[in-house]
Design a protein around this motif. Structure first.
Motif, short mmCIF file in Angstrom:
data_model
loop_
_atom_site.label_atom_id
_atom_site.label_comp_id
_atom_site.label_asym_id
_atom_site.label_seq_id
_atom_site.Cartn_x
_atom_site.Cartn_y
_atom_site.Cartn_z
N ARG A 1 0.84 -1.21 0.00
CA ARG A 1 0.00 0.00 0.00
C ARG A 1 0.87 1.25 0.00
O ARG A 1 0.62 2.20 -0.76
CB ARG A 1 -0.92 0.03 1.23
CG ARG A 1 -2.02 -0.99 1.22
CD ARG A 1 -2.83 -0.94 2.52
NE ARG A 1 -3.49 0.33 2.71
CZ ARG A 1 -4.73 0.61 2.30
NH1 ARG A 1 -5.43 -0.32 1.69
NH2 ARG A 1 -5.26 1.79 2.50
N ARG B 1 1.15 4.02 -3.03
CA ARG B 1 0.80 5.43 -2.83
C ARG B 1 1.96 6.34 -3.22
O ARG B 1 1.78 7.36 -3.89
CB ARG B 1 0.34 5.71 -1.40
CG ARG B 1 -0.08 7.18 -1.27
CD ARG B 1 -0.96 7.52 -0.10
NE ARG B 1 -2.11 6.71 0.16
CZ ARG B 1 -3.31 6.86 -0.42
NH1 ARG B 1 -3.49 7.78 -1.34
NH2 ARG B 1 -4.31 6.09 -0.07
N THR C 1 -6.38 6.75 -4.42
CA THR C 1 -7.16 5.92 -3.49
C THR C 1 -7.66 4.66 -4.17
O THR C 1 -7.60 3.57 -3.59
CB THR C 1 -8.32 6.75 -2.90
OG1 THR C 1 -7.78 7.91 -2.25
CG2 THR C 1 -9.13 5.93 -1.91
N LYS C 2 -8.14 4.79 -5.40
CA LYS C 2 -8.62 3.62 -6.15
C LYS C 2 -7.48 2.62 -6.35
O LYS C 2 -7.66 1.41 -6.14
CB LYS C 2 -9.18 4.04 -7.52
CG LYS C 2 -10.52 4.73 -7.44
CD LYS C 2 -10.98 5.14 -8.83
CE LYS C 2 -12.35 5.79 -8.79
NZ LYS C 2 -12.79 6.21 -10.14
N THR D 1 -6.39 0.97 -3.06
CA THR D 1 -7.41 0.01 -2.63
C THR D 1 -7.30 -1.28 -3.44
O THR D 1 -7.31 -2.38 -2.87
CB THR D 1 -8.82 0.63 -2.78
OG1 THR D 1 -8.89 1.81 -1.97
CG2 THR D 1 -9.90 -0.34 -2.33
N SER E 1 -4.15 -3.14 -2.42
CA SER E 1 -4.31 -3.77 -1.11
C SER E 1 -5.08 -5.08 -1.22
O SER E 1 -4.68 -6.11 -0.65
CB SER E 1 -5.02 -2.81 -0.16
OG SER E 1 -5.18 -3.39 1.11
N GLU E 2 -6.17 -5.05 -1.97
CA GLU E 2 -6.99 -6.25 -2.16
C GLU E 2 -6.20 -7.34 -2.88
O GLU E 2 -6.22 -8.51 -2.49
CB GLU E 2 -8.25 -5.90 -2.95
CG GLU E 2 -9.16 -7.06 -3.23
CD GLU E 2 -9.97 -7.56 -2.04
OE1 GLU E 2 -10.66 -8.57 -2.21
OE2 GLU E 2 -9.91 -6.96 -0.96
N LEU F 1 -11.33 -7.53 1.54
CA LEU F 1 -12.14 -6.32 1.70
C LEU F 1 -13.54 -6.51 1.14
O LEU F 1 -14.37 -5.63 1.24
CB LEU F 1 -11.46 -5.14 0.97
CG LEU F 1 -10.11 -4.70 1.50
CD1 LEU F 1 -9.50 -3.65 0.58
CD2 LEU F 1 -10.24 -4.16 2.91
N LEU G 1 -14.11 -6.77 -1.97
CA LEU G 1 -14.11 -6.26 -3.34
C LEU G 1 -13.95 -7.39 -4.34
O LEU G 1 -14.53 -7.37 -5.41
CB LEU G 1 -12.94 -5.29 -3.55
CG LEU G 1 -13.04 -3.93 -2.93
CD1 LEU G 1 -11.73 -3.19 -3.10
CD2 LEU G 1 -14.17 -3.16 -3.56
N SER H 1 -11.66 -4.96 -7.79
CA SER H 1 -10.32 -4.46 -8.09
C SER H 1 -10.23 -4.07 -9.56
O SER H 1 -9.65 -3.03 -9.91
CB SER H 1 -9.26 -5.52 -7.77
OG SER H 1 -9.25 -5.79 -6.38
N LEU I 1 -11.56 -0.65 -10.34
CA LEU I 1 -10.83 0.47 -9.76
C LEU I 1 -9.63 0.92 -10.60
O LEU I 1 -9.06 1.97 -10.35
CB LEU I 1 -10.35 0.12 -8.35
CG LEU I 1 -11.45 -0.05 -7.30
CD1 LEU I 1 -10.86 -0.62 -6.01
CD2 LEU I 1 -12.16 1.27 -7.04
#
Length: 141
Positions: A27, A31, A45-46, A49, A52-53, A108, A110, A115, A118
């Protein structure tokens, strides 16, 4: 353009995913690189996320693996490409795994379909008994 992680976090790098702490590092690296290529806050953010997933999936379902985060440039704009690889059991029913709302729990929620929505580009290669490789790309607007 691929650079090692040491001293080049702003340009990307490769990380091993073998623990929850590694998911956090994925993550953070995502970023950092997303900021470098000037993704909007929403797109950062997308991408974080989705990363992370997918990192969690690599850990939980793939038994761990690697992630490579790189800056890409198509001549018009820059972006971030992330490749997740594992040598896990593979995905037996890819169509089912890509179905909205499908989950085997623990993530999460998702799933792969979330994913995929996103990011701008999503590619998955999987073979039962051989593992899975997922490549995602998010482009700066």
């Amino acid at each position: 353009m691929t650079m090692g992680f040491a001293g080049a976090a702003d340009a990307g790098g490769t990380l091993v995913i073998s623990s929850d702490e590694d998911v956090v590092r994925v993550r953070q690296l995502t970023r950092t690189v997303a900021v470098k290529v000037k993704l909007s806050l929403v797109d950062q953010t997308k991408l974080v996320t989705a990363a992370s997933e997918l990192a969690r999936n690599t850990l939980v379902y793939g038994g761990g693996g690697t992630v490579e985060v790189t800056v890409v440039d198509n001549g018009r704009r820059r972006g971030v490409r992330i490749v997740f690889s594992d040598q896990g059991p593979g995905i037996a029913d890819l169509d089912l795994a890509l179905t909205d709302g499908y989950t085997t729990g623990g993530g999460l929620g998702l799933g792969l379909s979330g994913s995929r929505r996103l990011v701008d580009e999503f590619d998955i290669e999987t073979a039962v008994g051989e593992g899975t490789r997922i490549t995602v790309t998010k482009w700066a607007r």
